[in-house]
Design a protein around this motif. Structure first.
Motif, PDB file in Angstrom:
ATOM      1  N   PHE A   1     -24.646  29.281   6.521  1.00 34.01           N
ATOM      2  CA  PHE A   1     -25.569  30.415   6.108  1.00 34.01           C
ATOM      3  C   PHE A   1     -24.638  31.517   6.251  1.00 34.01           C
ATOM      4  O   PHE A   1     -24.290  31.927   7.416  1.00 34.01           O
ATOM      5  N   THR A   2     -24.736  32.490   5.113  1.00 31.34           N
ATOM      6  CA  THR A   2     -23.790  33.571   5.400  1.00 31.34           C
ATOM      7  C   THR A   2     -24.760  34.859   5.715  1.00 31.34           C
ATOM      8  O   THR A   2     -25.766  35.040   4.701  1.00 31.34           O
ATOM      9  N   GLU A   3     -24.774  35.415   6.714  1.00 33.46           N
ATOM     10  CA  GLU A   3     -25.219  36.690   7.167  1.00 33.46           C
ATOM     11  C   GLU A   3     -24.658  38.059   6.452  1.00 33.46           C
ATOM     12  O   GLU A   3     -23.517  38.527   6.720  1.00 33.46           O
ATOM     13  N   ARG A   4     -25.079  38.197   5.020  1.00 34.99           N
ATOM     14  CA  ARG A   4     -24.084  39.139   4.379  1.00 34.99           C
ATOM     15  C   ARG A   4     -24.415  40.614   5.048  1.00 34.99           C
ATOM     16  O   ARG A   4     -23.508  41.413   4.909  1.00 34.99           O
ATOM     17  N   LEU A   5     -25.417  40.648   5.905  1.00 34.23           N
ATOM     18  CA  LEU A   5     -25.867  42.022   6.666  1.00 34.23           C
ATOM     19  C   LEU A   5     -24.637  42.390   7.787  1.00 34.23           C
ATOM     20  O   LEU A   5     -24.375  43.378   7.984  1.00 34.23           O
ATOM     21  N   ARG A   6     -23.766  41.137   8.101  1.00 31.30           N
ATOM     22  CA  ARG A   6     -22.856  41.425   9.180  1.00 31.30           C
ATOM     23  C   ARG A   6     -21.685  40.995   8.589  1.00 31.30           C
ATOM     24  O   ARG A   6     -20.417  40.980   9.379  1.00 31.30           O
ATOM     25  N   LEU A   7     -21.245  41.150   7.218  1.00 32.04           N
ATOM     26  CA  LEU A   7     -19.740  40.907   6.969  1.00 32.04           C
ATOM     27  C   LEU A   7     -18.780  42.103   6.917  1.00 32.04           C
ATOM     28  O   LEU A   7     -17.820  41.651   7.272  1.00 32.04           O
ATOM     29  N   HIS A   8     -19.395  43.390   7.161  1.00 31.77           N
ATOM     30  CA  HIS A   8     -18.672  44.398   7.346  1.00 31.77           C
ATOM     31  C   HIS A   8     -17.943  44.133   9.011  1.00 31.77           C
ATOM     32  O   HIS A   8     -16.733  44.640   9.416  1.00 31.77           O
ATOM     33  N   MET A   9     -18.671  43.511   9.708  1.00 39.34           N
ATOM     34  CA  MET A   9     -18.203  43.170  11.302  1.00 39.34           C
ATOM     35  C   MET A   9     -17.175  42.148  11.132  1.00 39.34           C
ATOM     36  O   MET A   9     -16.188  42.192  11.732  1.00 39.34           O
ATOM     37  N   THR A  10     -17.455  41.085  10.208  1.00 38.91           N
ATOM     38  CA  THR A  10     -16.366  40.081  10.068  1.00 38.91           C
ATOM     39  C   THR A  10     -15.011  40.482   9.710  1.00 38.91           C
ATOM     40  O   THR A  10     -13.897  40.064  10.195  1.00 38.91           O
ATOM     41  N   ALA A  11     -15.078  41.565   8.880  1.00 39.49           N
ATOM     42  CA  ALA A  11     -14.048  42.046   8.207  1.00 39.49           C
ATOM     43  C   ALA A  11     -13.247  42.801   9.182  1.00 39.49           C
ATOM     44  O   ALA A  11     -12.033  43.308   9.017  1.00 39.49           O
ATOM     45  N   THR A  12     -13.669  43.346  10.344  1.00 43.69           N
ATOM     46  CA  THR A  12     -13.082  43.802  11.596  1.00 43.69           C
ATOM     47  C   THR A  12     -12.637  43.065  12.593  1.00 43.69           C
ATOM     48  O   THR A  12     -12.170  43.415  13.574  1.00 43.69           O
ATOM     49  N   GLY A  13     -12.986  41.759  12.399  1.00 45.24           N
ATOM     50  CA  GLY A  13     -12.494  40.409  13.438  1.00 45.24           C
ATOM     51  C   GLY A  13     -13.465  40.331  14.379  1.00 45.24           C
ATOM     52  O   GLY A  13     -13.376  39.512  15.476  1.00 45.24           O
ATOM     53  N   ARG A  14     -14.638  40.943  14.190  1.00 47.28           N
ATOM     54  CA  ARG A  14     -15.749  40.622  15.288  1.00 47.28           C
ATOM     55  C   ARG A  14     -16.295  39.179  14.935  1.00 47.28           C
ATOM     56  O   ARG A  14     -16.737  38.825  13.733  1.00 47.28           O
ATOM     57  N   ARG A  15     -16.601  38.554  16.004  1.00 46.85           N
ATOM     58  CA  ARG A  15     -17.241  37.188  15.724  1.00 46.85           C
ATOM     59  C   ARG A  15     -18.968  37.306  15.548  1.00 46.85           C
ATOM     60  O   ARG A  15     -19.567  37.999  16.090  1.00 46.85           O
ATOM     61  N   THR A  16     -19.276  36.477  14.532  1.00 41.49           N
ATOM     62  CA  THR A  16     -20.828  36.448  14.222  1.00 41.49           C
ATOM     63  C   THR A  16     -21.157  34.875  14.239  1.00 41.49           C
ATOM     64  O   THR A  16     -20.228  34.064  14.321  1.00 41.49           O
ATOM     65  N   ALA A  17     -22.539  34.755  14.332  1.00 43.16           N
ATOM     66  CA  ALA A  17     -22.988  33.274  14.733  1.00 43.16           C
ATOM     67  C   ALA A  17     -22.924  32.657  13.236  1.00 43.16           C
ATOM     68  O   ALA A  17     -22.989  33.137  12.155  1.00 43.16           O
ATOM     69  N   GLU A  18     -22.520  31.360  13.812  1.00 42.78           N
ATOM     70  CA  GLU A  18     -22.386  30.363  12.452  1.00 42.78           C
ATOM     71  C   GLU A  18     -23.491  29.460  12.277  1.00 42.78           C
ATOM     72  O   GLU A  18     -23.898  28.791  13.368  1.00 42.78           O
ATOM     73  N   LEU A  19     -24.246  29.607  11.183  1.00 38.21           N
ATOM     74  CA  LEU A  19     -25.603  29.024  11.220  1.00 38.21           C
ATOM     75  C   LEU A  19     -25.488  27.852  10.124  1.00 38.21           C
ATOM     76  O   LEU A  19     -25.032  27.882   8.948  1.00 38.21           O
TER      77      LEU A  19
END
Length: 401
Positions: free
Chosen positions: A49-67
């Motif tokens: 599942f892609t949390e589009r709300l957090r992709l700007h965080m992924t773009a700066t190398g921050r880890r987000t949950a993988e669902l």
């Protein structure tokens, strides 16, 4: 010998596992898992599942949950099919995916979402990064890391809407050695209360973001962008967030679409040309009393749940209820410890109530936290309506009865 033939199951096919599509699949399957007369199948190009709300965080190398989508569906009875949708045939009621499998449906839920509109400006598709997927965000993260290791670089963010502002702030905070330039037709925070805009402007200035509002990018080049007045802004990387478009599949299938290719729906979210097709989320042009809804996560999950309940009412021989939705707030991240939350009237216009700073950041993190708890509740009990995790007001999902 018993010659009784079991009745054929009603096949519901859900295309797209974004916030809207996944909500539709989980809600519908959870409500019918003890029945043997209906099967729900969810089709998506990826199994996470892609949390589009957090992709700007992924773009700066921050880890987000993988669902995992199969895990999110676990226990509901819904089936998952991984594949890219390549064609929809509403006459034959079939969907073709990229491995040439053909899936049949009786009812279709169309939720294939939207992507950045890189076709609107020459060169954007060839030279600009986007935040359409985790893979896109990871490519940008690698580029930003390389620029930082080099010790300098300029990043142009094209588009001054919410995604552009959040991305510009996140990049500037995470990579303080880079120059971040935010360019858009409107001023950042346009349409918010003056207090919200003042805080947003101050935050961007504090982070060193150079803002060019009221200007238009007319071309994206390999090493920069050109503005409408002929000015050229050099850049080592360009991120494109200006506008969205939807896949052309609905239009190619003959469904009635609007000027942006979104499926035009009736008040129950059914296609006005093909009532056995429901459209949800960004893929739908849904008219409310204040106008056509704009694509946000606030409205995505409620549209998915409403479509599920409308399908159940229709199968029970009842008329589906109208979908009614009002906006509640506009939260904007300004890095990890700052934000603006603009509370709104149902039509999206700003109220006088504004939250800023650390409390706004905590508020936004709370309402945009991982959707896992919400999906988990959907699997166990009917949706309750009222206030949704991403801040919308949905008044007609209390019961399928």
């Amino acid at each position: 010998m018993d010659s009784t033939v079991a009745p054929r199951r009603h096949e519901v096919l859900v295309l797209g596992a974004g916030y809207a599509g996944l909500s539709a699949a989980i809600q519908l399957a959870a409500r019918t898992r003890r029945r043997g007369d209906l099967r729900v199948t969810l089709v998506n190009a990826h199994d996470t599942f892609t949390e589009r709300l957090r992709l700007h965080m992924t773009a700066t190398g921050r880890r987000t949950a993988e669902l995992s989508i199969p895990e999110l569906l676990d226990g509901t009875g819904a089936e998952f099919v991984r594949g890219w949708v390549t064609a929809v045939d509403p006459v034959a009621r079939t969907v073709r995916i990229d491995d040439d499998r053909v899936l049949r449906y009786d009812t279709l839920v169309y939720g294939l979402g939207s992507v950045a509109d890189t076709a609107a400006v020459p060169g954007a598709a060839e030279h600009a990064h986007t935040l359409d997927s985790p893979e896109d965000a990871a490519v940008l993260a690698d580029r930003l890391d390389r620029l930082t290791r080099r010790g300098a670089g300029t990043v142009v963010v094209g588009g001054s809407g919410l995604t552009g502002v959040e991305a510009a702030a996140e990049i500037a905070e995470r990579h303080p050695g880079l120059t971040v330039v935010l360019i858009g037709r409107d001023e950042p925070g346009a349409g918010t209360h003056p207090r919200a805009k003042a805080h947003l402007d101050a935050a961007l200035a504090r982070l060193g973001v150079r803002v060019h509002g009221g200007v238009e990018v007319t071309e994206v080049l390999p090493d920069g962008v050109t503005l409408a007045d002929g000015t050229r802004v050099p850049a080592d990387a360009v991120l494109w967030t200006s506008g969205t478009r939807v896949p052309p599949l609905a239009a190619a299938a003959g469904l009635t679409v609007d000027g942006r290719g979104r499926v035009v729906t009736d008040r129950a979210l059914r296609s006005v040309s093909h009532p056995d097709v429901y459209a949800v989320g960004d893929a739908a042009a849904i008219r409310q009393g204040y106008g056509v809804m704009h694509g946000t996560c606030q409205g995505g999950m409620p549209t998915g749940v409403h479509a599920a309940l409308a399908i159940l009412r229709t199968l029970a021989g009842k008329e589906p209820r109208d979908f009614r939705f009002g906006y509640y707030h506009t939260p904007v991240s300004l890095g990890r410890d700052d934000a603006v939350v603009q509370f709104t009237h149902p039509d999206g216009s700003p109220r006088r109530i504004v939250l800023t700073g650390r409390w706004a950041a905590k508020y936004k993190e709370t309402v945009t936290a991982s959707p896992w708890p919400t999906f988990a509740r959907m699997k166990k009990a009917p949706a309750s309506g009222a206030i949704w995790p991403h801040g919308g007001r949905h008044t007609r999902t209390r019961s399928a009865k």
